[in-house]
Write an enzyme that holds these catalytic residues in place. Structure first.
Site, PDB file in Angstrom:
ATOM      1  N   SER A 140     113.060  72.471  35.623  1.00 49.17           N
ATOM      2  CA  SER A 140     113.142  72.513  37.084  1.00 49.17           C
ATOM      3  C   SER A 140     111.797  72.945  37.642  1.00 49.17           C
ATOM      4  CB  SER A 140     114.210  73.531  37.508  1.00 49.17           C
ATOM      5  OG  SER A 140     114.114  73.814  38.889  1.00 49.17           O
ATOM      6  N   TYR A 152     117.355  81.888  36.371  1.00 46.74           N
ATOM      7  CA  TYR A 152     117.241  80.419  36.283  1.00 46.74           C
ATOM      8  C   TYR A 152     115.801  79.995  35.989  1.00 46.74           C
ATOM      9  CZ  TYR A 152     117.948  75.556  37.995  1.00 46.74           C
ATOM     10  OH  TYR A 152     118.015  74.185  38.137  1.00 46.74           O
ATOM     11  N   LYS A 156     114.579  77.921  32.768  1.00 48.58           N
ATOM     12  CA  LYS A 156     113.952  76.597  32.910  1.00 48.58           C
ATOM     13  C   LYS A 156     112.537  76.582  32.343  1.00 48.58           C
ATOM     14  CE  LYS A 156     117.281  74.187  34.746  1.00 48.58           C
ATOM     15  NZ  LYS A 156     118.061  73.322  33.838  1.00 48.58           N
TER      16      LYS A 156
HETATM   17  P1  NAP Z   1     125.693  70.144  39.299  1.00 47.26           P
HETATM   18  O1  NAP Z   1     126.002  69.104  40.320  1.00 47.26           O
HETATM   19  O2  NAP Z   1     126.104  71.553  39.567  1.00 47.26           O
HETATM   20  O3  NAP Z   1     126.265  69.658  37.892  1.00 47.26           O
HETATM   21  C1  NAP Z   1     126.138  70.451  36.748  1.00 47.26           C
HETATM   22  C2  NAP Z   1     127.238  70.067  35.781  1.00 47.26           C
HETATM   23  O4  NAP Z   1     127.099  70.893  34.601  1.00 47.26           O
HETATM   24  C3  NAP Z   1     128.625  70.329  36.362  1.00 47.26           C
HETATM   25  O5  NAP Z   1     129.447  69.224  36.173  1.00 47.26           O
HETATM   26  C4  NAP Z   1     129.094  71.539  35.559  1.00 47.26           C
HETATM   27  O6  NAP Z   1     130.492  71.586  35.327  1.00 47.26           O
HETATM   28  C5  NAP Z   1     128.390  71.311  34.234  1.00 47.26           C
HETATM   29  N1  NAP Z   1     128.391  72.522  33.429  1.00 47.26           N
HETATM   30  C6  NAP Z   1     128.173  73.802  33.839  1.00 47.26           C
HETATM   31  N2  NAP Z   1     128.303  74.641  32.812  1.00 47.26           N
HETATM   32  C7  NAP Z   1     128.599  73.903  31.725  1.00 47.26           C
HETATM   33  C8  NAP Z   1     128.868  74.209  30.376  1.00 47.26           C
HETATM   34  N3  NAP Z   1     128.861  75.476  29.914  1.00 47.26           N
HETATM   35  N4  NAP Z   1     129.159  73.199  29.517  1.00 47.26           N
HETATM   36  C9  NAP Z   1     129.192  71.927  29.961  1.00 47.26           C
HETATM   37  N5  NAP Z   1     128.946  71.571  31.227  1.00 47.26           N
HETATM   38  C10 NAP Z   1     128.664  72.549  32.110  1.00 47.26           C
HETATM   39  O7  NAP Z   1     124.127  70.233  39.013  1.00 47.26           O
HETATM   40  P2  NAP Z   1     122.939  69.158  39.183  1.00 47.26           P
HETATM   41  O8  NAP Z   1     122.270  69.447  40.440  1.00 47.26           O
HETATM   42  O9  NAP Z   1     123.424  67.801  38.866  1.00 47.26           O
HETATM   43  O10 NAP Z   1     121.972  69.683  38.011  1.00 47.26           O
HETATM   44  C11 NAP Z   1     121.906  69.100  36.714  1.00 47.26           C
HETATM   45  C12 NAP Z   1     120.769  69.742  35.944  1.00 47.26           C
HETATM   46  O11 NAP Z   1     119.539  69.555  36.650  1.00 47.26           O
HETATM   47  C13 NAP Z   1     120.919  71.250  35.750  1.00 47.26           C
HETATM   48  O12 NAP Z   1     120.413  71.625  34.486  1.00 47.26           O
HETATM   49  C14 NAP Z   1     120.067  71.814  36.856  1.00 47.26           C
HETATM   50  O13 NAP Z   1     119.641  73.121  36.551  1.00 47.26           O
HETATM   51  C15 NAP Z   1     118.932  70.807  36.877  1.00 47.26           C
HETATM   52  N6  NAP Z   1     118.195  70.770  38.145  1.00 47.26           N
HETATM   53  C16 NAP Z   1     118.816  70.461  39.324  1.00 47.26           C
HETATM   54  C17 NAP Z   1     118.066  70.448  40.517  1.00 47.26           C
HETATM   55  C18 NAP Z   1     118.671  70.116  41.858  1.00 47.26           C
HETATM   56  O14 NAP Z   1     117.939  70.201  42.865  1.00 47.26           O
HETATM   57  N7  NAP Z   1     119.928  69.729  41.953  1.00 47.26           N
HETATM   58  C19 NAP Z   1     116.712  70.753  40.477  1.00 47.26           C
HETATM   59  C20 NAP Z   1     116.118  71.061  39.267  1.00 47.26           C
HETATM   60  C21 NAP Z   1     116.878  71.064  38.099  1.00 47.26           C
HETATM   61  P3  NAP Z   1     131.488  72.298  36.380  1.00 47.26           P
HETATM   62  O15 NAP Z   1     131.456  71.449  37.591  1.00 47.26           O
HETATM   63  O16 NAP Z   1     132.823  72.249  35.690  1.00 47.26           O
HETATM   64  O17 NAP Z   1     130.958  73.671  36.594  1.00 47.26           O
END
Ligand code: NAP
Length: 251
Positions: A140, A152, A156
């Protein structure tokens, strides 16, 4: 017919993970959709199958060693040996350091760092055996530091070191490892941040977009497209890199 390569995407029931699973299916992979809730995984897998692809939904908590071992074994059984792994599952437990609890710290480390370690260890056994593999870890822009995200940002940044070490250890087996570091992507995760900051998601997006050189926030498909390249066969000479996908320069 040549056999389909198998890709595993964690946290793939929604957001970036779901977009990545669907993109990799369109790229020709058989896709294992892993997430906490198997029914939610099956919804994404069902959409892929409806579109003519191969997919299976598997409920796995990536922070649980036994669940990871069983889940990866099931993927290998039902689809074939996983040679692509996208460690995408993630959570946030944001708070200023003085208010951050030990549980907030452990939960974030557990999913991002331990989860990626466990999933990678289980999948690399198949990759090294196949003498081919592609690993992508979701880092991230917060790896560079972000107010309210001591846990976090540490996780990351840790994933970037993990990625480089995987690249060094696994390269001779035909396995590459890279990290994708998104900036602001419009998902439930950033919606939760807006809630914590007590601003509407719409205002949060408008305000954030104004600070991004390409003048918009990112969409899950922007990240899926980058991952699509990194897991392709032709990306075989790209390894140990961190690709910031943030609509502007970060390093
Ligand atoms: P999201 O919409 O919150 O989706 C994350 C998914 O991971 C959810 O379906 C969640 O399940 C699942 N999860 C959480 N804990 C888990 C576990 N222990 N085992 C298996 N699955 C699990 O997040 P996103 O925005 O798509 O982010 C995806 C990745 O990109 C993450 O690693 C995040 O840190 C990274 N990222 C995101 C952003 C952003 O701006 N969105 C920016 C930088 C990096 P539940 O719904 O059941 O909790």
């Amino acid at each position: 017919m040549t056999e389909q390569r198998v890709a595993v995407v964690t946290g793939a029931a929604r957001g970036i993970g779901a977009a990545t699973a669907e993109r990799l299916a369109r790229d020709g992979f058989a896709v294992a959709v892993l997430d906490l809730d198997e029914a939610a995984c099956e919804e994404v897998a069902g959409r892929i199958r409806d579109g003519g692809g191969s997919a299976v939904g598997v409920g796995v908590d990536v922070a649980d060693a036994a669940a990871v071992a069983a889940g990866v074994a099931r993927v290998a059984d039902e689809l074939g040996p996983p040679v692509v792994l996208v460690n995408n599952a993630g959570i946030i437990r944001d708070n200023l350091l003085f208010k951050m609890t030990e549980d907030d710290w452990d939960a974030v480390m557990g999913v991002h760092l331990k989860g990626s370690f466990l999933m990678t260890k289980a999948c690399q056994a198949h990759m090294t055996e196949q003498r081919y593999g592609r690993i992508v870890n979701l880092s991230s822009s917060s790896a560079q530091g972000n107010r309210g995200q001591a846990n976090y940002s540490a996780a990351k940044a840790g994933l970037q070191g993990f990625t480089k070490t995987l690249a060094i250890e696994l390269g001779k087996f035909g396995v590459t490892a890279n990290a994708v570091a998104p900036g602001f992507i419009q998902t439930d995760m950033t919606r939760a941040t807006a809630e914590r900051l007590k601003v509407s998601f719409e205002d949060f997006i408008t305000h954030t977009a104004a600070q991004i050189p390409v003048a918009r926030v990112g969409q899950p498909e922007d990240i899926a497209a980058t991952i699509s390249f990194l897991v392709s066969e032709e990306a075989g000479f790209v390894s140990g890199q961190v690709v910031y996908v943030a609509g502007g320069p970060l390093d």
